[in-house]
Design a protein around this motif. Sequence first.
Motif, PDB file in Angstrom:
ATOM      1  N   GLU A 515       0.169  -1.274  35.482  1.00 15.63           N
ATOM      2  CA  GLU A 515       1.518  -1.355  35.183  1.00 15.63           C
ATOM      3  C   GLU A 515       1.626  -2.934  34.167  1.00 15.63           C
ATOM      4  O   GLU A 515       2.291  -2.650  33.230  1.00 15.63           O
ATOM      5  CB  GLU A 515       2.327  -1.908  36.512  1.00 15.63           C
ATOM      6  CG  GLU A 515       4.022  -2.200  36.247  1.00 15.63           C
ATOM      7  CD  GLU A 515       4.688  -2.381  37.341  1.00 15.63           C
ATOM      8  OE1 GLU A 515       5.953  -2.371  37.368  1.00 15.63           O
ATOM      9  OE2 GLU A 515       3.881  -2.584  38.497  1.00 15.63           O
ATOM     10  N   LYS A 519       2.884  -2.674  30.211  1.00 16.66           N
ATOM     11  CA  LYS A 519       3.970  -3.592  29.768  1.00 16.66           C
ATOM     12  C   LYS A 519       3.700  -4.380  28.810  1.00 16.66           C
ATOM     13  O   LYS A 519       4.331  -4.712  27.826  1.00 16.66           O
ATOM     14  CB  LYS A 519       4.564  -4.355  31.059  1.00 16.66           C
ATOM     15  CG  LYS A 519       5.208  -3.845  32.111  1.00 16.66           C
ATOM     16  CD  LYS A 519       5.668  -4.603  33.218  1.00 16.66           C
ATOM     17  CE  LYS A 519       6.518  -3.764  34.213  1.00 16.66           C
ATOM     18  NZ  LYS A 519       6.918  -4.795  35.389  1.00 16.66           N
ATOM     19  N   THR A 523       4.899  -4.369  24.345  1.00 15.79           N
ATOM     20  CA  THR A 523       5.349  -5.484  23.484  1.00 15.79           C
ATOM     21  C   THR A 523       4.284  -5.662  22.088  1.00 15.79           C
ATOM     22  O   THR A 523       4.742  -6.520  21.247  1.00 15.79           O
ATOM     23  CB  THR A 523       5.438  -6.735  24.276  1.00 15.79           C
ATOM     24  OG1 THR A 523       3.992  -7.150  24.866  1.00 15.79           O
ATOM     25  CG2 THR A 523       6.395  -6.464  25.557  1.00 15.79           C
ATOM     26  N   GLN A 538       6.326   4.211  31.223  1.00 15.56           N
ATOM     27  CA  GLN A 538       7.422   3.491  31.647  1.00 15.56           C
ATOM     28  C   GLN A 538       8.669   4.089  32.369  1.00 15.56           C
ATOM     29  O   GLN A 538       9.086   3.714  33.622  1.00 15.56           O
ATOM     30  CB  GLN A 538       7.841   2.527  30.671  1.00 15.56           C
ATOM     31  CG  GLN A 538       8.987   1.431  31.149  1.00 15.56           C
ATOM     32  CD  GLN A 538       9.569   0.560  29.904  1.00 15.56           C
ATOM     33  OE1 GLN A 538       9.432   1.106  28.857  1.00 15.56           O
ATOM     34  NE2 GLN A 538       9.973  -0.515  30.020  1.00 15.56           N
TER      35      GLN A 538
END
Length: 646
Positions: A515, A519, A523, A538
């Motif tokens: 996870e 994440k 970005t 996601q």
Amino acid sequence: MFRGRDLERGRRYADRAALHARLGVLQRKYEQLQDRYEIQGAEVVQLREENRTLRQRWKEALERVAYLAQQLYGEKSERQQSLAAAVLEDTREPESETEEAPREEADQEPSKEHEPAAMTEVAPTRRVQGQQPGQPGHGRQRHPQLPTRLEYRTLPDAAQRCPHCGQWAQPCGTEESEMLHWVSQIERILVKRQRYRWTCTCPHDQGPQPSRLTDGLTGEEGVESLSPGIEESEVESLGSFSDAPSPNSSDAEDERPRDPSATSADPRDGEPGPRAAPAKQASRSFTAPGLPKVTPHGMFTIGLLVQVLAWKYIWGIPLHRLRKQWALQGAAISAGTLVGALQALVLKFEPLYEALKAINREEEWWHADETHWKVWVDQTGKVGYRWWLWVFRGPRSTVFLLSPTRSAKVPKEHLQAVTHEGWPLWWDKPLITDFFSSYRAMKAGIIHAWCWAHIRRRFADVLRLIPEQREWAQAWIERIATLYQLHGQRQDAVKDSEDWQATDQALRAWATATEGVWKQELTQGLPSRGQEILAAVQRQWEGLTVFLDHPEVPLDNNEAERLLRTPVVGRKNYYGSRAEWSGQLGAMMWTFWATADQMGRHPMEYLTDYLTAYAENGNQPLGPKALAAFLPPPVVQPNDTETVSG
């Protein structure tokens, strides 16, 4: 003298004025050029930005074309590089305007420096199939369970005598070797049922009439089913084509008195047949029962009907090919006769099919998937002939459903069974599926467990088709491989043991670390394809981690997809169903085949036993106790002596 100086001064003033005027003009031109330069500079910046955008869109379009080409024409194996990926590699543009693509001479071997680093991982050396060099073999497999025919081979007399002295060779044992042979022959069974007549004076008017009550429905005693010229062993070796029982030749039956007048002779033999008994004595004669039949006047044995069902719905062989094969063997069967026999089976299989559907609703979790199936009938309100074949597989049972729609209505109606308390039986139970919208529409009562294999396939597509993201995709594929390894170790361990708890903690640590990875990568602004995959991860992360709290739930939906391969073969061979009942019969057959396999029973024996029990029950639906023999065993709840009905 002063006049000349004034003239000279005047010329200088005039020249200076002219220069100032020219300077002003040049100044204005310079300002105009400066303005144009700024405008054109902004246009150049804008064009460069548009150029980069168009290059990115062109690159994405190439990737999309390569992906679609691979899906349509390319290799399905994930171990080989697709041809579309090689084309995409050749058409790749330099990243900057000053960078030049590397060139190599035609007669020069390509340098390994320009080979992608991940290529050695994408296309590893494949393991050679079959026996591996240097490994011990297991020897030739024997098949003692098959019907066996002994074949003795001897030498001619001349080869058994010594060519010098003429003395005979002495036999000293045999050498055995095993060979497999295929016997495919449809045979005719001539059933002769012995007739009897009471010769005593006892009242038998109200006695049983087996010839009327059980004609073709039940029993095997007293049946003489051997065709002329066929030995008992030969009939037994004919396998699925022969459904004839062994003749009953008990000593007690041989001692019974036989009435010569009761023996029926063939009028074609030139011998007179038995005289017709008077009407008032008709009840004093009776006949031995015939072979079990699922239709009173049907011409096919149960074994042959089961074989036809296997040919059509399991092996995907069209019925017209079977008729041609039989015609070559001398059995000309009309299409209407064969189709009518299959259509009559739908109502006979209906009770078993509905009972399995009820059991499937009570499973603890399900696989679900669907594929299209053509049904060539016109239906009011429906355009076209595309129907949908759904499969729902639980730990104990499998059910196929044929429906004209692909909407969420089908899984909802199948799984929504209500208890006496008014709550659905499938309340808060996992459903393992792909990301199709019909499954996502099921909200209340279902725990969505999404398929990790579908996620992995997306990374595998990037690995094959997008050279710039191979390293990133390979890392994710290895990460998913670790998940499968840990999940398998936890399922193999005894629940709540030390090994199980250690593996469970490792799985939860994997989920937390993974996870954090997606994440962080979201970005970083990955290329479009990678961004799209991670966005899907996601959105579905909660469903992708259902296995943490439900250890029994598989990680993927591959089991349901494999079950649909058999119908797909039939769809390609005979293009679906010409009638709705035929499609429903196919759904029943695939249901029985898969469920029997889960029960550890041979599917053909399973169907044969059911149809035989149906025939012996007077061609009436089986009762609950008799039907329970063909259903999965009930589940025993822990700490409870009662069972939940299966």
